[in-house]
Scaffold this active site. Structure first.
Site, PDB file in Angstrom:
ATOM      1  N   LYS A 162      -9.013   8.757  -5.553  1.00  0.00           N
ATOM      2  CA  LYS A 162      -7.593   8.734  -5.926  1.00  0.00           C
ATOM      3  C   LYS A 162      -7.289   9.955  -6.792  1.00  0.00           C
ATOM      4  O   LYS A 162      -8.086  10.298  -7.687  1.00  0.00           O
ATOM      5  CB  LYS A 162      -7.292   7.437  -6.686  1.00  0.00           C
TER       6      LYS A 162
ATOM      7  N   SER B  48      -0.525   1.437  -6.448  1.00  0.00           N
ATOM      8  CA  SER B  48      -0.405   2.880  -6.333  1.00  0.00           C
ATOM      9  C   SER B  48      -1.566   3.537  -5.588  1.00  0.00           C
ATOM     10  O   SER B  48      -1.435   4.663  -5.135  1.00  0.00           O
ATOM     11  CB  SER B  48      -0.292   3.491  -7.719  1.00  0.00           C
TER      12      SER B  48
ATOM     13  N   SER C 123      -2.923  -2.029  -8.776  1.00  0.00           N
ATOM     14  CA  SER C 123      -2.917  -0.836  -7.936  1.00  0.00           C
ATOM     15  C   SER C 123      -4.137  -0.666  -7.039  1.00  0.00           C
ATOM     16  O   SER C 123      -4.123   0.168  -6.138  1.00  0.00           O
ATOM     17  CB  SER C 123      -2.745   0.415  -8.799  1.00  0.00           C
TER      18      SER C 123
END
Ligand SMILES: [Zn+2]
Lengths: 490, 484
Positions: A81, A156, A180
């Site tokens: 990420k 996210s 997330s």
């Protein structure tokens, strides 16, 4: 191309590379080829350097040729990420305010992955600064759900979830502040684990809300998720909130986790607000667990409805302070505007709307005269939510329920309504507020073929047990956990 | 209407640690700009603070030396504001639960006697970097070497009644902290900074006047200058019937005046909240009690001990406890075997004088001495054994201080060792007797003092190295009693 049994299991892939049946370079080429072919449609990656990936894979092959076969992730590519710092690789948090920023250091989890022989595959998309539940807040454009390209992958950590589901990477790292990791895992049909707060070092994770942020592993199945968790977990003296004590990787792989297990089933998780197909899929998991020797314990968690407002007061307050460092002075782009205040304003105008909204909300909640009514009150409720969980875990070993109220929603459906977007976190926000571990595994599909996830939440430090139970449930569910051949619904 | 000033000082001290408060960068003064930085103190995204426990230990010593109540669990808070020298956009400080509270400091008054001023609180915090604005250039530069350096802020109660008291308080505070090993407290290097809160009120009135904070006071001398200016300014305003505005003012060295920086209405809302990166830290009763037991002896206790146990004068003890290094050197010379009185004389008379001359100031830094306590003791022993005259010993010490060469070798190099060989001296004496016929005749004629003249001639002939006792003995042997 890798054979199917290796493309759907990082554990098998690592073993094949270790034994010399497959070269790390072949694995890298396999995933790079899939990314090249399909990521135009999915948009899981923000930064990808195939030359570097191949060079890193070659270096692993050279190590193996010298007889060094150590490392749990030997030659396995891992997608990261883009809010985790990677030395020499751009790290942007999907924000215009970090365009062109390359960190001078590796996050703790990146060091661990490299030390375990893993290959950093690239940086994945996210909602800007991890603020969102769909990746639509990325300033580089949204990612798509590989199961239906017209729908969001969740967020996210949507880029990481989409990358794993689409077969771009066998493993990925996400971060979970209010869901997330788990929410995009559920929406993309993969496994996502949010560790106990402090179980994984935050050093090098770009802070959104420090008291809730945790790095978490994402994978196609529980075994692979455990493999990555085993690599990244453990104490780090550079993070003062890091917990002492190691992750029990052996316990996480032990069989028989369902026998005699007391599964808490909160009434609040079965409300009308939950999609009927999601409810049915979760009930099926409950039945399978009972058939395998577990017992259901009806619970009441009445504070669940306060989790969202509490969560948004805490995270916006911390974010308003955490994001102050992005001022154009030391790194990142700078927009000159005559004087200092002008420069600050012009530079920070690069933040997207959602980030600005949260900075303003948090600034307000911390302001003198409002602190007691908002931030302080939120901390008190947070404390109570933790106590409510602690009481629940006197009656049960873990709590089971839906990860999300609905399967993946269409792009654009909630992007103009922040409150609707915030409600995506209704089942995932409580565990972070209490610092608890939680994970999501696939438990079925809607009639239209969209993945549905079931969430397990456990007491503090029970990460290994959660993973062991998840593995047993995964076996009982017997779903096909292969990555998609190609993205659907273009 | 007679007015009286009410003064309280806020003092920032840099803790004398090797590294910064939340990272491992070197915390020394100076250095090439931005050479002592890392991801943590430049606030790279994702970097996290880790408390330097050495800084905590020194802050603890400050609290103990100032008789504070110490918290056994500490909390750090974020103080949020924007400035280019503040990398994170917030300073890690302590807001509502400082490490130390309610202490006191006793200091001497000019007119005699002492006064006790209350310490309100002592908290730990990190320093900011330095923003530079080069003349003529349309840019500002930021040096982050200082960012993250550990500080304590010592907030005094408004217990001080005059600029002289404020000065005495500050000097005593400085000496207390230096003896406790907390800080160098060097104002020139910025390791001690002082802000003053000052108001005036009619004499006898209980209620405090409106206070003004004066910042940027950059030397001890200027503490008094700034306060005197402010008292005059505020008193004139009161006399003219003008209200005093609560504000922050900046001291200007060249004019000796203060100018307004910002009004109260412009004050920041710092939005303090507990730093989520730093969980509550257990100081622990144990750590506090161990620190209390190990706290270095303060200068007041030393003065008392030097007088009571070693019989030194008040003046001597003050000189020797001016600086911690001086006291330490003095005590190690005594430990090496020299008597306290003799050690005191040598250190005051020769060592401090040497440092004063060579450094061109009275601010002696005895820690830079080139000789050890043992070497000073060895020198004094040579004098006691008669190998050096007192005058020669002083010259030898001077050379030792200059070169770092030990006493024996310095004495040889200066050719100052006394001649104690009667054979070698006999020839000199014979020559003096044969040339100084008139003086010899006076002596023989009964003038007893003539012997001293002969002794002087003989000493001169040996360039001062002859042992005067031995020479006297030899002269008496040769000449017999006066008048004989
Ligand atoms: Zn540093």
């Amino acid at each position: 191309m890798l054979p199917p049994e290796l493309s759907r299991s990082a554990t098998a892939l690592a073993a094949a590379i270790r034994s010399g049946h497959v070269r790390a370079r072949d694995a890298a080429d396999h995933f790079l080829a899939r990314i090249a072919r399909h990521d135009g449609a999915v948009h899981a990656f923000l930064h990808l350097d195939p030359v570097q990936v191949r060079a890193d894979a070659d270096a692993i092959d050279a190590r193996i040729a010298r007889g060094d076969r150590t490392g749990a992730l030997l030659g396995v590519p891992v997608a990261i990420k883009d809010n985790l710092c990677t030395r020499g690789l751009p790290t942007t948090c999907a924000s215009q305010i970090l365009v062109g920023y390359t960190p001078p250091y590796d996050a703790h989890v990146i060091e661990r992955i490299k030390a375990a022989g893993g290959v950093i595959l690239g940086k994945t998309n996210l909602d800007e600064f991890a603020m969102g539940a769909s990746t639509e807040n990325s300033s580089f454009g949204a990612s798509r759900n590989p199961h239906d390209l017209k729908r969001v992958p969740g967020g996210s950590s949507g880029g990481s979830a989409a990358a794993v589901a689409a077969g771009f990477a066998p493993l990925a790292l996400g971060s979970d502040t209010g869901g997330s990791v788990r929410q995009p895992a559920a929406l993309c049909g993969i496994v996502g684990h949010r560790p106990t707060y402090g179980a994984v070092s935050r050093y090098g994770l770009i802070a959104f809300a420090s008291s809730l942020d945790q790095v978490g592993p994402m994978a196609l199945n529980v075994e692979d998720c455990t493999l990555l968790m085993d690599v990244i977990a453990g104490h780090d003296e550079r993070d003062s909130t890091s917990r002492a004590g190691a992750f029990d990787g052996v316990g996480a792989r032990r069989d028989g986790a369902l026998t005699g297990l007391r599964i808490g089933v909160p009434a609040e998780y079965h409300s009308d607000g939950v999609d009927a197909e999601v409810r049915a899929a979760v009930q099926r998991v409950e039945q399978l667990a009972v058939a395998a020797g577990a017992r259901l314990v009806p619970l009441a968690l009445p504070l669940t409805e306060y989790a969202i407002p509490t969560y948004y007061l805490v995270v916006t307050s911390e974010a308003s302070s955490n994001l102050a460092r992005f001022d154009g002075v030391r790194y990142g782009p700078r927009d000159e505007a005559g004087d200092l205040a002008g420069m600050y304003g012009a530079t920070r105008r690069r933040f997207g709307d959602e980030v600005k909204r949260r900075i303003m909300l948090g600034t307000y909640a911390l302001s003198s005269g409002y602190y007691d009514a908002y931030y302080k009150k939120a901390l008190q409720v947070r404390q109570r939510i933790g106590e409510e969980f602690a009481k629940a875990f006197e009656q049960c070993d873990l709590v089971l329920g839906p990860t999300t109220p609905t399967p993946a929603f269409p792009l654009g459906e909630k992007s103009d309504d922040p409150v609707q977007m915030y409600l995506c976190d209704v089942f995932t926000a409580p565990a972070p507020l209490a610092g608890l571990p939680a994970l999501s595994i696939p438990c079925g599909r809607s009639k239209s073929g969209l993945p549905i996830g079931v969430q397990l939440q456990g007491p503090s430090g029970a990460d290994a047990r959660l993973l062991a139970v998840a593995r047993a449930l995964e076996r009982a569910l017997a779903l096909d956990l292969s990555p998609l051949e190609s993205p659907r619904g273009a | 209407m007679e007015l009286e000033p009410v003064i309280g000082l806020e003092v920032h001290c840099q803790l004398a640690t090797r590294s910064k408060l939340f990272c491992r960068c070197v915390a020394d003064f100076g250095g090439t700009p931005n050479s002592r930085i890392c991801p943590v103190c430049t606030a790279q995204p994702g970097a996290l603070p880790v408390l330097n426990e050495q800084a905590l230990a020194l802050a603890l010593n400050a609290g103990l030396a100032l008789h504070c109540t110490i918290r056994d669990q500490i909390k750090f808070d974020r103080k949020n504001y924007y400035y280019p020298d503040l990398p994170k956009g917030y300073q890690i400080s302590q807001f509502d639960e400082p490490l130390c509270e309610w202490g006191e400091l006793e200091f001497e008054l000019e007119k005699g006697g002492t006064k006790v001023a209350k310490i309100r609180r002592i908290h730990m915090e990190e320093d900011a970097g330095k923003a530079l604005h080069p003349d003529g250039a349309n840019v500002s530069l930021v040096d982050l070497n200082r960012a993250g350096v550990p500080l304590v802020e010592i907030v005094g109660m408004p217990d001080l009644c005059s600029p002289a008291e404020a000065s005495a308080y500050l000097q005593t505070l400085r000496r207390t902290l230096r003896f406790a090993g907390v800080s160098e407290c060097d104002m020139e290097k910025g390791s001690l900074r002082c802000d003053a809160n000052i108001s005036v009120r009619p004499k006898g009135q209980e209620k405090l006047g409106t206070k003004v904070e004066v910042k940027n006071i950059n030397s001890f001398k200027n503490v008094e200058r700034a306060l005197m200016f402010e008292i005059a300014r505020q008193s004139e305003m009161v006399a003219r019937g003008e209200p005093i505005v609560q504000e922050t003012r900046s001291f200007r060295d060249t004019e000796g005046s203060t100018i307004a920086m910002r009004k109260k209405e412009d004050a920041h809302d710092y939005r303090y909240f507990p730093d989520p990166d730093l969980p509550l830290f257990d100081v622990g009763r144990n750590r506090i009690e161990q620190a209390r037991a190990a706290l270095p002896e303060g200068f007041v206790a030393k003065r008392r001990r030097y007088q009571a146990s070693w019989g030194l004068t008040d003046y001597d003890t003050r000189v020797l406890t001016e600086e911690p290094a001086t006291a330490l050197f003095f005590e190690s010379v005594v430990a090496a075997g020299l008597s306290p009185k003799s050690a005191a004389n040598w250190i005051q008379g020769e060592v401090l004088a040497f440092l004063g001359e060579t450094k061109g100031s009275t601010k002696s830094d005895i820690s830079e001495l080139k000789i050890t306590a043992t070497e000073l003791h060895a020198l004094v022993q040579m004098e006691e054994r008669g190998e050096l005259s007192h005058q020669a010993a002083k010259k030898v010490l001077r050379r030792m201080l200059e070169t770092g060469v030990d006493a024996q070798n310095s004495a040889v190099a200066l050719d100052l060792l006394q001649i104690r060989d009667s054979g070698a001296l006999a020839a000199t004496i014979d020559e003096v007797i044969s040339t100084e016929t008139k003086v010899v005749a006076d002596y023989r004629g009964g003038k007893e003092t003539a012997l001293n003249a002969l002794l002087g001639r003989a000493m001169r002939a040996t360039k001062g190295k002859g042992d005067p006792n031995l020479i006297r003995e030899l002269l008496l042997q040769k000449l017999g009693k006066p008048g004989s």
